[in-house]
Scaffold this motif. Sequence first.
Motif, mmCIF file in Angstrom:
data_model
loop_
_atom_site.group_PDB
_atom_site.id
_atom_site.type_symbol
_atom_site.label_atom_id
_atom_site.label_comp_id
_atom_site.label_asym_id
_atom_site.label_seq_id
_atom_site.Cartn_x
_atom_site.Cartn_y
_atom_site.Cartn_z
ATOM 1 N N LEU A 179 0.879 -1.282 -0.154
ATOM 2 C CA LEU A 179 0.047 0.100 -0.008
ATOM 3 C C LEU A 179 0.864 1.057 -0.104
ATOM 4 O O LEU A 179 0.431 2.367 -0.442
ATOM 5 C CB LEU A 179 -1.015 -0.133 1.299
ATOM 6 C CG LEU A 179 -1.965 -0.986 1.137
ATOM 7 C CD1 LEU A 179 -2.558 -1.056 2.739
ATOM 8 C CD2 LEU A 179 -2.928 -1.102 0.132
ATOM 9 N N VAL A 180 2.148 1.178 0.445
ATOM 10 C CA VAL A 180 2.882 2.418 0.398
ATOM 11 C C VAL A 180 3.010 3.156 -0.837
ATOM 12 O O VAL A 180 3.328 4.490 -1.061
ATOM 13 C CB VAL A 180 4.299 2.061 0.944
ATOM 14 C CG1 VAL A 180 4.236 1.565 2.639
ATOM 15 C CG2 VAL A 180 5.197 1.286 0.297
ATOM 16 N N LEU A 181 2.780 2.342 -1.925
ATOM 17 C CA LEU A 181 3.085 2.804 -3.450
ATOM 18 C C LEU A 181 1.555 3.777 -3.786
ATOM 19 O O LEU A 181 1.669 4.331 -4.726
ATOM 20 C CB LEU A 181 2.990 1.837 -4.229
ATOM 21 C CG LEU A 181 4.202 1.035 -4.451
ATOM 22 C CD1 LEU A 181 4.562 0.091 -5.356
ATOM 23 C CD2 LEU A 181 5.742 2.144 -4.551
ATOM 24 N N LEU A 182 0.710 3.546 -2.852
ATOM 25 C CA LEU A 182 -0.565 4.444 -3.079
ATOM 26 C C LEU A 182 -0.038 6.003 -2.878
ATOM 27 O O LEU A 182 -0.771 6.903 -3.492
ATOM 28 C CB LEU A 182 -1.570 4.314 -1.798
ATOM 29 C CG LEU A 182 -2.298 2.795 -1.988
ATOM 30 C CD1 LEU A 182 -3.366 2.782 -0.911
ATOM 31 C CD2 LEU A 182 -3.342 2.733 -3.546
ATOM 32 N N TYR B 27 7.180 11.924 -3.573
ATOM 33 C CA TYR B 27 8.145 13.005 -4.198
ATOM 34 C C TYR B 27 8.913 12.256 -5.333
ATOM 35 O O TYR B 27 9.205 13.110 -6.650
ATOM 36 C CB TYR B 27 9.088 13.676 -3.356
ATOM 37 C CG TYR B 27 8.454 14.740 -2.544
ATOM 38 C CD1 TYR B 27 7.884 15.816 -3.278
ATOM 39 C CD2 TYR B 27 8.175 14.506 -1.437
ATOM 40 C CE1 TYR B 27 7.688 17.055 -2.385
ATOM 41 C CE2 TYR B 27 7.679 15.521 -0.707
ATOM 42 C CZ TYR B 27 7.157 16.781 -0.941
ATOM 43 O OH TYR B 27 6.642 17.563 -0.441
ATOM 44 N N THR B 28 9.083 11.081 -5.629
ATOM 45 C CA THR B 28 9.699 10.512 -6.747
ATOM 46 C C THR B 28 9.302 10.797 -8.275
ATOM 47 O O THR B 28 10.142 11.375 -8.856
ATOM 48 C CB THR B 28 10.103 9.103 -6.583
ATOM 49 O OG1 THR B 28 10.530 8.461 -5.409
ATOM 50 C CG2 THR B 28 10.661 8.458 -7.728
ATOM 51 N N THR C 36 8.534 4.233 7.881
ATOM 52 C CA THR C 36 7.300 4.234 7.047
ATOM 53 C C THR C 36 6.985 5.672 6.316
ATOM 54 O O THR C 36 6.784 6.112 5.243
ATOM 55 C CB THR C 36 6.015 3.457 7.518
ATOM 56 O OG1 THR C 36 6.351 2.087 7.600
ATOM 57 C CG2 THR C 36 4.869 3.775 6.683
ATOM 58 N N PHE C 37 7.019 6.615 7.393
ATOM 59 C CA PHE C 37 6.847 7.857 7.026
ATOM 60 C C PHE C 37 7.723 8.455 6.092
ATOM 61 O O PHE C 37 7.586 9.122 4.957
ATOM 62 C CB PHE C 37 6.625 8.827 8.205
ATOM 63 C CG PHE C 37 6.385 10.333 8.011
ATOM 64 C CD1 PHE C 37 5.286 10.746 7.441
ATOM 65 C CD2 PHE C 37 7.850 10.958 7.824
ATOM 66 C CE1 PHE C 37 5.427 12.207 7.221
ATOM 67 C CE2 PHE C 37 7.465 12.261 7.756
ATOM 68 C CZ PHE C 37 6.053 12.951 7.002
ATOM 69 N N ILE C 38 8.818 8.154 6.305
ATOM 70 C CA ILE C 38 10.221 8.730 5.362
ATOM 71 C C ILE C 38 9.774 7.912 3.988
ATOM 72 O O ILE C 38 10.031 8.541 2.948
ATOM 73 C CB ILE C 38 11.501 8.528 6.155
ATOM 74 C CG1 ILE C 38 11.845 9.199 7.127
ATOM 75 C CG2 ILE C 38 12.585 8.717 4.977
ATOM 76 C CD1 ILE C 38 13.065 8.801 7.864
ATOM 77 N N SER C 39 9.688 6.494 4.052
ATOM 78 C CA SER C 39 9.415 6.026 2.981
ATOM 79 C C SER C 39 8.241 6.512 2.015
ATOM 80 O O SER C 39 8.494 6.796 0.736
ATOM 81 C CB SER C 39 9.133 4.406 3.260
ATOM 82 O OG SER C 39 10.204 3.797 3.565
ATOM 83 N N ILE D 152 15.197 0.315 0.770
ATOM 84 C CA ILE D 152 16.484 1.029 1.255
ATOM 85 C C ILE D 152 15.879 1.388 2.769
ATOM 86 O O ILE D 152 16.871 1.250 3.718
ATOM 87 C CB ILE D 152 16.715 1.993 0.498
ATOM 88 C CG1 ILE D 152 17.180 1.487 -0.912
ATOM 89 C CG2 ILE D 152 17.996 2.890 1.068
ATOM 90 C CD1 ILE D 152 17.328 2.494 -2.181
ATOM 91 N N ILE D 153 15.077 2.462 3.144
ATOM 92 C CA ILE D 153 14.918 3.292 4.158
ATOM 93 C C ILE D 153 14.562 2.049 5.332
ATOM 94 O O ILE D 153 14.667 1.902 6.358
ATOM 95 C CB ILE D 153 13.746 4.227 4.139
ATOM 96 C CG1 ILE D 153 14.421 5.192 2.969
ATOM 97 C CG2 ILE D 153 13.183 4.752 5.371
ATOM 98 C CD1 ILE D 153 13.437 6.093 2.512
#
Length: 164
Positions: free
Chosen positions: A40-43, A88-89, A79-82, A109-110
Amino acid sequence: MNKTKRIVITAAIAALYAVTTLVIAPLSFGSYQFRISEVLVLLALFDPLYIGGLTLGCFIANMLGPNGMMDIIFGTIATFISVVAVYYTPKIIRNSKSALIIASLWPTIINGLIVGWMLSYLYALPLILTIFQVALGEFVVVTILGIPFVKFIKPYMKKIIPNV
């Protein structure tokens, strides 16, 4: 999008992340972490709205997980930094295919570094080993499973968030 809809989406994402993490808890909290919820982080590629929901979901899951205060703090920060990096990518890398691949690598990475360090500290495991194990789990979930997931849901995201 009105404020109520944004709050509902944030809460739904937080709940989905937390529940998915906790349902497969043995796989979600060890040094080999295969948190299916991490897909879900890719959302965050679609809207910064998801940053809050994903961070809150991780916070809730880590509160209920076995690694205590260290995971609540460091796991949530990772998770927040990721998700911020994922968001932003595509703003920095305009090629959508490259941006998706690079965005999917940030959690690897993170989380590999931060959560790997945390687990090494908590369980007196070799640092390089825990970094590798966490990074491997993130890579499998976010890059290998996440990229096809994003490609599949992108047409449906336009109905939720019009400018995707």
